[in-house]
Every structure is written in structure tokens, then in C-alpha cells.
Design an enzyme around this catalytic site. Sequence first.
Site, mmCIF file in Angstrom:
data_model
loop_
_atom_site.group_PDB
_atom_site.id
_atom_site.type_symbol
_atom_site.label_atom_id
_atom_site.label_comp_id
_atom_site.label_asym_id
_atom_site.label_seq_id
_atom_site.Cartn_x
_atom_site.Cartn_y
_atom_site.Cartn_z
ATOM 1 C CG ASN A 122 -1.529 9.084 2.564
ATOM 2 O OD1 ASN A 122 -1.992 8.128 1.952
ATOM 3 N ND2 ASN A 122 -0.757 9.994 1.980
ATOM 4 C CG HIS A 159 -8.156 -3.591 -1.987
ATOM 5 N ND1 HIS A 159 -9.181 -2.772 -2.406
ATOM 6 C CD2 HIS A 159 -7.132 -2.761 -1.668
ATOM 7 C CE1 HIS A 159 -8.795 -1.507 -2.339
ATOM 8 N NE2 HIS A 159 -7.558 -1.477 -1.901
ATOM 9 C CG HIS A 170 -1.365 5.351 -0.519
ATOM 10 N ND1 HIS A 170 -2.238 6.147 0.197
ATOM 11 C CD2 HIS A 170 -2.063 4.227 -0.825
ATOM 12 C CE1 HIS A 170 -3.408 5.530 0.319
ATOM 13 N NE2 HIS A 170 -3.315 4.362 -0.280
ATOM 14 N NE ARG A 186 -4.169 1.770 2.048
ATOM 15 C CZ ARG A 186 -4.376 2.731 2.956
ATOM 16 N NH1 ARG A 186 -3.611 2.795 4.018
ATOM 17 N NH2 ARG A 186 -5.356 3.589 2.802
#
Length: 322
Positions: free
Chosen positions: A89, A188, A61, A57
Site C-alpha cells: 500500500n 487492471h 485492498h 483499487r
Amino acid sequence: MMFTIFSSLISVSQAQDPSQLSLDYYSKTCPAAQDIVKAEMECAVRDDPRNAATILRLHFHDCFVQGCDGSVLLDDTYSLQGEKEASQNANSLIGFDIVDKIKNQLESECPGVVSCADLLAIAARDAVLLVGGPYWDVPLGRKDSTTASFSAADTDLPAVNHGLVTLITKFLAKGLSVTDMVALVGAHTIGKARCVSFRDRIYGDFGTTSHSALTSELYLSSLKSTCPASGGDDEVSPIDNVTPTLFDNSFYHILLRGEGLLNSDQEMYSSLLGFETASLVQKYALDPIAFFNQFSDSMVKMGNITNLEGGEVRKNCRFVNS
């Protein structure tokens, strides 16, 4: 105004000349780099399988804001506002201590050579591999940004409450296709979500999209016990409740049942506009090899989004060099 924002997204997302990234970038300057990252990731995932999703992740990001340049790792200072407290975040991104450990080992072996952005790209690949996912070769040679963008982190990153059109637009703005999006969201399968991210879903249209079978009702009841209608924002639940620590295609089967935990995920299958995305969800549910192959290709594609302004190799991933 909207045209200006969209244009800026496109310009940021353009990758540098691919020749600036190469598979053997550290072969002479730090040949042990990838082995060091792998060893540290093995320890991290052994300690807690969730760490695989955590690092993956972070890489996502990072790449969605200014390109894959390590900007997501920067702490706030008196002269720089980082991205860690942006809406997508804050109270959500973790794993910075794992990055610190890896960076310390790399600096001991090859001081000032391996960028934090490359560290994240390698670690994300190893994270996936360690929990049963596919392998891919990681092109290397990224530089660490000397800036961060709090505002871009707020505007560029997909959010759980976004509709399908918005999600597709955000991926296209990064040069990533609809196929890339559906494959990449498959990450996910090893993630967890905070209650605040799925409360609206389970107290909203979950019952509409899911089958009325007893299993769906039991799952929804379990989710509501974890995430009450108010309070408990930081309670977490696996996004894939079937095989939460295994990187597989179970996530897509969950979407076919209408039981996606996050609204943004379920939109890919249940949205009336999701002709292409629904077809891809079905494809990856039926063919795990197709999912693995596309995920690998899309991860390389996303990882090749670099910061046009270049940068440095940070000695500490949390701060720019003095």
C-alpha cells in the site's frame, strides 16, 4: 507455522450471513446514499479518469484484509497502526481525499448512517460504470472495523512479483475461485503501475513472453524510457497501454501478446502451470460480454467478504469513533 497462517486467512475470509447485507439496506435510513456517491464519483472521474482505478483499487485492498470493512482507510494514531504503510500500500494507494469528500456529503445528508465500507463498495461500482464497464447491484449493510491489520496487509494482498500458485492461493484463501481471480484482475484494464512494480518485468522476461514484432519492441523501448534500470521508482505507466481510460477487455489481448506490464498478470497466461487461467484469459479476450458478466458476479462475491467481528459506522473514514 504456515498452516497457522493459512488457517487464519481462511477464518478471516468467511463472509457473514448474506442476510445481513441487502440491496435496500438504506432505503429508509438514507435513500439518497447511492445518488450522493454517484454524483461525487462523476466529479472525480471527470476531473481525472485515473480516479476510477484509484477507488476500485481501494475497494480491492480493503476487502482482502479483514474483509470489506473500511480498515484500509484508517490513518495511523498513537493507539492504532493502519494499513496504509504496508508494503503493498505504501506510496501506492491514493484516493483517500475522494473518500473524504463522499463521506462528508453522506454525513451532511444522513449523519452516522452509511458506513465507509459501503461507501467504497458503491463507489467502486460507479467508478467502473463511469469508464465504460458493467453495472451490478451492490448488497449493503457492512460495518466499519474498529481495527486494522498492518501484518495482514503485508501477507494477504497479492503482489506483482508473486508466481501463479501463490496468486491462486491468496484468492482461494478469500473464498474466491480461479475464475474470480482472472476476472477481477481484469480491473487492471484501467490501472496504472509504478516503475518499481514493473522494472523487473521489463528488464527481465518481457522479451521472452512477448512476440518479437516491431510493436512489442517499440512498447518495451517506451517502457524503459519511462522506467530506467535504476531510479524513477514513482514514474507510472498504464497497465493497459491501448485503452488506458476505458474499462474493456483490451487487457486480456495484451496478455495474449505476452506484453503484460506486471509479472503477476502475465503469469496468468504464460505460466507453465496456467492451464485454467490461460484458457480464461483467452475466453475474456474473445468475449467481452463474458468478461463483464463474470467481473460483475465476482465483484459482488468479493464485496460479500465481511469482517466477522462487525464494527461501527464511522463518522470519519480515517478514524474510529471516539
